[in-house]
Design a protein around this motif. Structure first.
Motif, PDB file in Angstrom:
ATOM      1  N   ARG A 146       1.970  -1.738  -0.162  1.00  6.09           N
ATOM      2  CA  ARG A 146       1.992  -3.147  -0.579  1.00  6.09           C
ATOM      3  C   ARG A 146       0.824  -3.504  -1.492  1.00  6.09           C
ATOM      4  N   CYS A 147      -0.075  -2.568  -1.746  1.00  3.20           N
ATOM      5  CA  CYS A 147      -1.283  -2.897  -2.519  1.00  3.20           C
ATOM      6  C   CYS A 147      -0.934  -3.292  -3.950  1.00  3.20           C
ATOM      7  N   LEU A 148      -1.509  -4.426  -4.391  1.00  2.00           N
ATOM      8  CA  LEU A 148      -1.267  -4.960  -5.739  1.00  2.00           C
ATOM      9  C   LEU A 148      -2.441  -4.704  -6.668  1.00  2.00           C
ATOM     10  N   SER A 149      -3.430  -3.980  -6.184  1.00  2.00           N
ATOM     11  CA  SER A 149      -4.661  -3.715  -6.954  1.00  2.00           C
ATOM     12  C   SER A 149      -5.365  -4.990  -7.398  1.00  2.00           C
ATOM     13  N   CYS A 150      -5.368  -5.986  -6.551  1.00  2.00           N
ATOM     14  CA  CYS A 150      -5.996  -7.265  -6.926  1.00  2.00           C
ATOM     15  C   CYS A 150      -7.514  -7.222  -6.785  1.00  2.00           C
ATOM     16  N   THR A 151      -8.037  -6.268  -6.043  1.00  2.77           N
ATOM     17  CA  THR A 151      -9.474  -6.038  -5.776  1.00  2.77           C
ATOM     18  C   THR A 151     -10.130  -7.105  -4.881  1.00  2.77           C
ATOM     19  N   SER A 152      -9.326  -7.951  -4.274  1.00  7.01           N
ATOM     20  CA  SER A 152      -9.895  -8.942  -3.357  1.00  7.01           C
ATOM     21  C   SER A 152     -10.667  -8.253  -2.224  1.00  7.01           C
ATOM     22  N   CYS A 153     -10.132  -7.120  -1.748  1.00 12.86           N
ATOM     23  CA  CYS A 153     -10.819  -6.398  -0.663  1.00 12.86           C
ATOM     24  C   CYS A 153     -12.191  -5.925  -1.116  1.00 12.86           C
ATOM     25  N   MET A 154     -12.274  -5.499  -2.380  1.00 12.14           N
ATOM     26  CA  MET A 154     -13.558  -4.997  -2.890  1.00 12.14           C
ATOM     27  C   MET A 154     -14.581  -6.132  -2.965  1.00 12.14           C
ATOM     28  N   PRO A 175     -12.989  -0.423  -0.669  1.00 10.43           N
ATOM     29  CA  PRO A 175     -11.762  -0.337   0.133  1.00 10.43           C
ATOM     30  C   PRO A 175     -10.498  -0.023  -0.661  1.00 10.43           C
ATOM     31  N   LYS A 176     -10.335  -0.561  -1.851  1.00  9.59           N
ATOM     32  CA  LYS A 176      -9.082  -0.321  -2.571  1.00  9.59           C
ATOM     33  C   LYS A 176      -8.927   1.151  -2.946  1.00  9.59           C
ATOM     34  N   LEU A 177      -9.997   1.726  -3.458  1.00  9.34           N
ATOM     35  CA  LEU A 177      -9.912   3.128  -3.890  1.00  9.34           C
ATOM     36  C   LEU A 177      -9.915   4.082  -2.706  1.00  9.34           C
ATOM     37  N   GLY A 228      -9.112   3.228   0.604  1.00 10.80           N
ATOM     38  CA  GLY A 228      -8.015   2.970   1.533  1.00 10.80           C
ATOM     39  C   GLY A 228      -6.642   3.180   0.905  1.00 10.80           C
ATOM     40  N   PRO A 229      -6.020   2.130   0.380  1.00 12.76           N
ATOM     41  CA  PRO A 229      -4.643   2.282  -0.092  1.00 12.76           C
ATOM     42  C   PRO A 229      -4.469   3.294  -1.222  1.00 12.76           C
ATOM     43  N   ALA A 230      -5.365   3.283  -2.218  1.00 12.77           N
ATOM     44  CA  ALA A 230      -5.143   4.153  -3.374  1.00 12.77           C
ATOM     45  C   ALA A 230      -5.302   5.619  -2.989  1.00 12.77           C
ATOM     46  N   ALA A 262      -9.195 -10.157   3.679  1.00 16.26           N
ATOM     47  CA  ALA A 262      -9.159 -10.616   2.287  1.00 16.26           C
ATOM     48  C   ALA A 262      -7.858 -10.240   1.589  1.00 16.26           C
ATOM     49  N   CYS A 263      -7.146  -9.269   2.122  1.00 18.20           N
ATOM     50  CA  CYS A 263      -5.979  -8.739   1.402  1.00 18.20           C
ATOM     51  C   CYS A 263      -4.795  -9.704   1.452  1.00 18.20           C
ATOM     52  N   PRO A 264      -4.279 -10.119   0.290  1.00 19.65           N
ATOM     53  CA  PRO A 264      -3.141 -11.044   0.287  1.00 19.65           C
ATOM     54  C   PRO A 264      -1.818 -10.352   0.618  1.00 19.65           C
ATOM     55  N   SER A 265      -1.818  -9.017   0.645  1.00 18.43           N
ATOM     56  CA  SER A 265      -0.558  -8.287   0.841  1.00 18.43           C
ATOM     57  C   SER A 265      -0.418  -7.680   2.227  1.00 18.43           C
ATOM     58  N   GLY A 266      -1.390  -7.936   3.090  1.00 21.80           N
ATOM     59  CA  GLY A 266      -1.288  -7.408   4.447  1.00 21.80           C
ATOM     60  C   GLY A 266      -1.494  -5.908   4.533  1.00 21.80           C
ATOM     61  N   VAL A 267      -2.278  -5.354   3.622  1.00 22.68           N
ATOM     62  CA  VAL A 267      -2.593  -3.922   3.715  1.00 22.68           C
ATOM     63  C   VAL A 267      -3.651  -3.744   4.815  1.00 22.68           C
ATOM     64  N   ALA A 268      -3.407  -2.815   5.724  1.00 19.97           N
ATOM     65  CA  ALA A 268      -4.372  -2.543   6.812  1.00 19.97           C
ATOM     66  C   ALA A 268      -5.417  -1.571   6.273  1.00 19.97           C
ATOM     67  N   VAL A 269      -6.230  -2.068   5.358  1.00 17.48           N
ATOM     68  CA  VAL A 269      -7.130  -1.193   4.598  1.00 17.48           C
ATOM     69  C   VAL A 269      -8.077  -0.415   5.504  1.00 17.48           C
ATOM     70  N   SER A 270      -8.736  -1.121   6.407  1.00 15.01           N
ATOM     71  CA  SER A 270      -9.755  -0.463   7.225  1.00 15.01           C
ATOM     72  C   SER A 270      -9.116   0.598   8.125  1.00 15.01           C
TER      73      SER A 270
HETATM   74  S1  SF4 Z   1      -5.611  -3.538  -0.555  1.00 14.20           S
HETATM   75 FE1  SF4 Z   1      -5.007  -5.697  -0.659  1.00 14.20          FE
HETATM   76  S2  SF4 Z   1      -6.870  -6.775  -1.351  1.00 14.20           S
HETATM   77 FE2  SF4 Z   1      -7.180  -4.594  -1.774  1.00 14.20          FE
HETATM   78  S3  SF4 Z   1      -6.521  -4.315  -3.886  1.00 14.20           S
HETATM   79 FE3  SF4 Z   1      -4.726  -3.861  -2.600  1.00 14.20          FE
HETATM   80  S4  SF4 Z   1      -3.640  -5.820  -2.422  1.00 14.20           S
HETATM   81 FE4  SF4 Z   1      -5.684  -6.310  -3.204  1.00 14.20          FE
END
Ligand code: SF4
Ligand code: SF4
Length: 401
Positions: A13-21, A36-38, A40-42, A69-77
């Motif tokens: 679901r990650c949109l690469s918005c960088t809000s997590c960063m 977190p973006k690079l 975790g999800p990436a 912070a994630c608007p997409s509900g990614v469980a980054v941590s």
């Molecule tokens: S994990 Fe969530 S907050 Fe971080 S870049 Fe992806 S969508 Fe944005």
């Protein structure tokens, strides 16, 4: 069928918005962490293998600010923690990691010896003074948490409960049991005042949070299985499980099913409440005992990251304010300790840099007391500011006659 709420699926679901960063306190504190973006999800989605493990993954403290912070509900941590566990499948743990992950084991060993708490506390003092902890890879600047002379689970049997017929089970957590049993006593007093007898279940294990962050995922799964099975037994009897430790409540309510993707963890989570969350539910039902002395104190409230990400608001602040307290949130971000992260020698400076804003806020001393629901946050505030906070349940307990 797989449970799509498991962290591993949320990376899509990650949109690469960088809000997590932008919200990661470690990234703000040091340049080395890729964020977190690079991490975790990436990286998790593209590779997720030990051979290609992201080197800066070790910097993540599992504070979970990125998840919020994630608007997409990614469980980054949790993606980070799953990758960390992969790493440790082929890399040995250090002695320091073994120690900080197994506080429950250490506590049991201490309690087996006569005067074990006294000897352990003296030993820790010497360990610090002689630089032994530092040599082991622990933060030598810190005091290790002192053992209480009597753990809460032993004190519990001496408490004369005054409650009526309703019951809850208290999940004590290791820190309250071994180090701050007065928080457990305050919890029992408050629940009794509200008509609940407090039971304890000696079959519970540590929630597993220190194991997960240190890469002992298989052991954490054993704890999760045992704890969830017991919670489900209590659920069958109609008895909720309530805990005054925010990291424990987060683990039992959310992290088990994110990490392990079994339906039973969702079912168990429905029977678990954080202490003030439970009290706020009693208020909503009109069942809260409001025969409380006015609380005429100015309280500075450090809201733990692990409470914020439960999305239950600030029930402790709401309740204490209702009875006259002037509660101000410290609004200074993460305290930096994040469970056992700040106890690592190589993470101590990062931990203190993250907490610096909070320490400055506390040092203004424009309040009567500092409160926080998390035991390690309280330790970090004490260490960084010299001012010892208490749990908000202690304030409420003192207000009951
Ligand atoms: S994990 Fe969530 S907050 Fe971080 S870049 Fe992806 S969508 Fe944005
Ligand atoms: S859990 Fe905390 S330290 Fe780890 S990536 Fe997320 S915000 Fe950063």
């Amino acid at each position: 069928m797989s449970d799509k709420t498991q962290a591993i699926f949320t990376g899509d679901r990650c949109l690469s918005c960088t809000s997590c960063m932008a919200n990661c306190p470690v990234m703000a504190a040091i340049k080395d962490y890729r964020g977190p973006k690079l991490v975790g999800p990436a990286h998790g989605r593209m590779h997720f293998s030990q051979e290609d493990i992201e080197a800066t993954l070790e910097f993540c403290s599992n504070c979970k600010s990125c998840d919020r912070a994630c608007p997409s509900g990614v469980a980054v941590s949790t993606l980070n923690m799953l990758q960390r566990a992969e790493y440790y499948k082929t890399h040995p743990h250090t002695q320091a990691e073994d120690m900080i992950a197994h506080g429950e084991r250490a506590g049991k060993m201490v309690r087996m010896m006569p005067f074990g708490a006294t000897f352990a506390n003296i030993g820790m003092e010497f360990g610090k003074t002689l630089g032994i902890f530092s040599k082991l890879g622990l933060a030598g600047e810190r005091d290790m948490p002192a053992y209480a002379s009597t753990p809460f689970k032993d004190l519990y049997s001496r408490i004369k409960q005054t409650a009526g017929g309703k019951k809850i089970v208290m999940f004590t957590g290791c820190f309250i049991n071994d180090n701050e049993p007065q928080v457990g006593e305050a919890f029992v007093k408050v629940m009794n005042a509200n008509g609940y007898e407090v039971l304890i279940d000696k079959g519970f294990n540590c929630c597993g949070s220190p194991l997960v962050v240190t890469g002992y995922l298989d052991e954490a799964k054993q704890h999760a299985d045992n704890n969830a099975d017991r919670i489900l037994e209590w659920k069958k009897k109609g008895i909720p499980v309530v805990t005054p430790c925010t990291s424990c409540s987060l683990m039992l309510k959310e992290e088990y099913h994110e990490l392990f993707a079994e339906h039973k963890f969702h079912e168990a989570a429905e029977n678990v409440y954080d202490a003030f969350e439970f009290l706020e539910i009693l208020q909503e039902r009109g069942e809260f005992n409001d025969n409380v002395k006015p609380i005429s104190q100015k309280l500075l409230y450090h809201v733990p990251c692990h409470l914020k990400c439960q999305a239950i608001g600030l029930p402790a602040a709401n309740i204490l304010e209702e009875f006259g307290a002037n509660v101000q949130t410290a609004d200074a971000g993460c305290c930096g300790i994040s469970g056992n992260y700040g106890f690592r020698k190589d993470k101590y400076d990062i931990s203190m840099k993250i907490g610096a804003k909070l320490f400055e806020r506390v040092k203004r001393k424009d309040f009567d007391k500092v409160i926080s629901d998390c035991g390690t946050c309280r330790m970090q505030i004490h260490h960084g500011s010299g001012i010892k906070p208490c749990h908000p349940i202690e304030i409420l307990a003192a207000a009951y006659q």
